[in-house]
Design a protein around this motif. Structure first.
Motif, mmCIF file in Angstrom:
data_model
loop_
_atom_site.group_PDB
_atom_site.id
_atom_site.type_symbol
_atom_site.label_atom_id
_atom_site.label_comp_id
_atom_site.label_asym_id
_atom_site.label_seq_id
_atom_site.Cartn_x
_atom_site.Cartn_y
_atom_site.Cartn_z
ATOM 1 N N LEU A 75 44.152 41.989 35.423
ATOM 2 C CA LEU A 75 43.571 40.735 34.868
ATOM 3 C C LEU A 75 44.820 39.700 34.841
ATOM 4 N N ALA A 76 45.790 40.186 34.310
ATOM 5 C CA ALA A 76 47.130 39.298 34.074
ATOM 6 C C ALA A 76 47.609 38.956 35.576
ATOM 7 N N LEU A 77 47.688 39.843 36.415
ATOM 8 C CA LEU A 77 48.147 39.836 37.749
ATOM 9 C C LEU A 77 47.366 38.767 38.690
ATOM 10 N N GLN A 78 45.876 38.816 38.327
ATOM 11 C CA GLN A 78 45.170 38.035 38.909
ATOM 12 C C GLN A 78 45.308 36.493 38.450
ATOM 13 N N ARG A 79 45.242 36.296 37.269
ATOM 14 C CA ARG A 79 45.692 34.924 36.687
ATOM 15 C C ARG A 79 47.052 34.453 37.200
ATOM 16 N N TRP A 80 47.914 35.460 37.335
ATOM 17 C CA TRP A 80 49.521 34.899 37.735
ATOM 18 C C TRP A 80 49.025 34.481 39.199
ATOM 19 N N GLN A 81 48.472 35.204 40.181
ATOM 20 C CA GLN A 81 48.247 34.885 41.313
ATOM 21 C C GLN A 81 47.591 33.476 41.400
ATOM 22 N N ASP A 82 46.539 33.419 40.839
ATOM 23 C CA ASP A 82 45.675 31.990 40.900
ATOM 24 C C ASP A 82 46.896 30.850 40.520
ATOM 25 N N GLU A 83 47.682 31.048 39.470
ATOM 26 C CA GLU A 83 48.529 30.175 39.187
ATOM 27 C C GLU A 83 49.443 29.782 40.355
ATOM 28 N N LEU A 84 50.066 30.723 41.059
ATOM 29 C CA LEU A 84 50.872 30.741 41.959
ATOM 30 C C LEU A 84 50.401 29.686 43.083
ATOM 31 N N ASN A 85 49.221 30.253 43.367
ATOM 32 C CA ASN A 85 48.498 29.617 44.485
ATOM 33 C C ASN A 85 48.196 27.989 44.084
ATOM 34 N N ARG A 86 47.824 27.657 43.136
ATOM 35 C CA ARG A 86 47.631 26.232 42.547
ATOM 36 C C ARG A 86 48.834 25.418 42.614
ATOM 37 N N ARG A 87 50.265 26.084 42.382
ATOM 38 C CA ARG A 87 51.310 25.378 42.352
ATOM 39 C C ARG A 87 51.892 25.405 43.977
ATOM 40 N N ARG A 88 51.720 26.255 44.722
ATOM 41 C CA ARG A 88 52.169 26.129 45.931
ATOM 42 C C ARG A 88 51.801 24.898 46.845
ATOM 43 N N ASN A 89 52.568 24.403 47.731
ATOM 44 C CA ASN A 89 52.039 22.958 48.452
ATOM 45 C C ASN A 89 52.449 23.378 50.047
ATOM 46 N N HIS A 90 52.228 24.865 50.287
ATOM 47 C CA HIS A 90 52.351 25.133 51.677
ATOM 48 C C HIS A 90 50.892 25.803 52.109
ATOM 49 N N LYS A 91 50.918 26.143 53.393
ATOM 50 C CA LYS A 91 49.603 26.428 53.958
ATOM 51 C C LYS A 91 49.237 28.051 53.488
ATOM 52 N N GLY A 92 50.485 28.798 53.630
ATOM 53 C CA GLY A 92 50.353 30.319 53.417
ATOM 54 C C GLY A 92 49.878 30.543 51.887
ATOM 55 N N LYS A 93 48.927 31.651 51.980
ATOM 56 C CA LYS A 93 48.542 31.896 50.513
ATOM 57 C C LYS A 93 49.496 33.042 49.824
ATOM 58 N N ILE A 94 49.557 33.138 48.623
ATOM 59 C CA ILE A 94 50.530 34.106 47.782
ATOM 60 C C ILE A 94 49.281 35.072 47.240
ATOM 61 N N PHE A 95 49.721 36.546 47.240
ATOM 62 C CA PHE A 95 48.961 37.646 46.784
ATOM 63 C C PHE A 95 49.906 38.160 45.929
#
Length: 350
Positions: A75-95
């Protein structure tokens, strides 16, 4: 008959119940439970082997505690993944992925998309001119004005040797966003995964898609500090066994990028003495030669699932000689053992 302890979503632990398999209609959770149990016993066997080899006591939580901790970690890693993707400004997604241990997200890391200047350092050096090309690939564009060759071919691949600076079109140029001389400024186009390595190197980064050779992959960003401050921090980092300092020494040794607390995906890219990424200096809006942007390009075709690496001794000039290393005050410290495993491994990171 086997029974499973069920934690009901939205209800306190006091309402947990033991349920037979036929009452459970959650195939995904059952598969996770089976995978976690298999992982647990695999780690128990591994730790027993380490105990016999090192004559040390290795403590593992009970299976029940492990399953609970693994669920909380997920659950913690999923929340972190969601946060990283909210902050990124590029096309590629982060997992994010950890199938190795119980390590969760880093607690002292902040995702940024561009340099963060330390107090007293200004990155404002707005360009005063731009091209008026209708086709930047064929006309005299920003690279020609800077006295260098254009960096990219028609397939958006790097065509200049390491050490040659990249000058991309900027906000004053009349060309549009599809200009072939706007590559690094768009950010990484690839989906990447921050994953926990199994060789003791902590977190790493792997690509989830195939990357063609000589393609832009990511920027190395972080906090911009003076070389004097880098020397002070470097000694502290050595004591903790971490390496995040990158000297901006295109023409001088005044500044260093520190990605320890502030950075992007590149913060998690591991070192290799035989890397698949190469460093290039890039200038776009800021033409101050003391403050180039650092771009990482693939040196060869990188297949999906392959870990991304670059040489921590590598400079924007492409030079990794001992002489160039000794000139950097941030590198004059204790040597860190390298774990890259390459045939050409030098044995140390610095």
């Amino acid at each position: 008959m086997a029974y499973y302890l069920v934690k009901w979503k939205g209800w306190p632990d006091s309402t947990n119940t033991w349920e037979p398999l036929q009452n459970l209609k959650c195939s995904r959770l059952l598969q996770q439970f089976s995978d976690d149990r298999r992982s647990y016993f695999s780690q128990v066997k591994r730790d027993k082997r380490l105990t016999l080899k090192r004559s040390e006591t290795v403590q593992m939580p009970t299976l029940a505690n492990y399953i609970v901790r693994k669920a909380k970690q997920r659950l913690a890693l999923q929340r972190w993944q969601d946060e990283l993707n909210r902050r990124r400004n590029h096309k590629g997604k982060i997992f994010v992925e950890n199938t190795v241990d119980l390590e969760g997200p880093p607690t002292d890391f902040y995702y940024i998309n561009e340099y963060k200047p330390a107090p007293g350092i200004s990155l404002v050096n707005e360009v005063t001119f731009g091209c008026s090309c209708t086709n930047c690939f064929f006309e005299k564009c920003c690279p020609a004005e800077a006295g260098v060759l254009g960096a990219y071919n028609k397939k958006h691949q790097i065509r200049i040797p390491p050490g040659t600076p990249i000058y991309e079109c900027n906000s004053r140029c009349q060309c549009g966003p599809e200009c072939p001389n706007r590559i690094v400024q768009k950010g990484t186009p690839y989906s990447l995964c921050i994953f926990r390595t199994s060789n003791g190197c902590g977190w790493g980064v792997k690509t989830l898609v195939k990357i063609k050779r000589m393609s832009f992959v990511m920027e190395y960003v972080g906090e911009v500090i003076t070389s004097e401050e880098a020397e002070r921090r470097g000694q502290l980092y050595d004591n903790r066994g971490i390496t995040y300092l990158f000297d901006l020494d295109y023409e001088s040794d005044e500044f260093t990028v520190d990605a320890a607390r502030y950075g992007n995906v590149s913060h998690f890219v591991n070192h290799s003495c035989d890397p698949n990424l190469q460093v290039f200096n890039v200038f776009i809006e800021n033409l101050d030669t003391r403050l180039p942007r650092i771009a990482l390009f693939s040196t060869r075709t990188i297949n999906a699932g392959e870990e991304l690496t670059f040489d921590y001794q590598m400079k924007g000039s492409g030079d990794i000689s001992s002489d160039s290393i000794d000139q950097s005050p941030a590198m004059k410290r204790m040597r860190t053992v390298c774990r890259c495993g390459a045939v050409t491994c030098r044995g140390y990171l610095n």
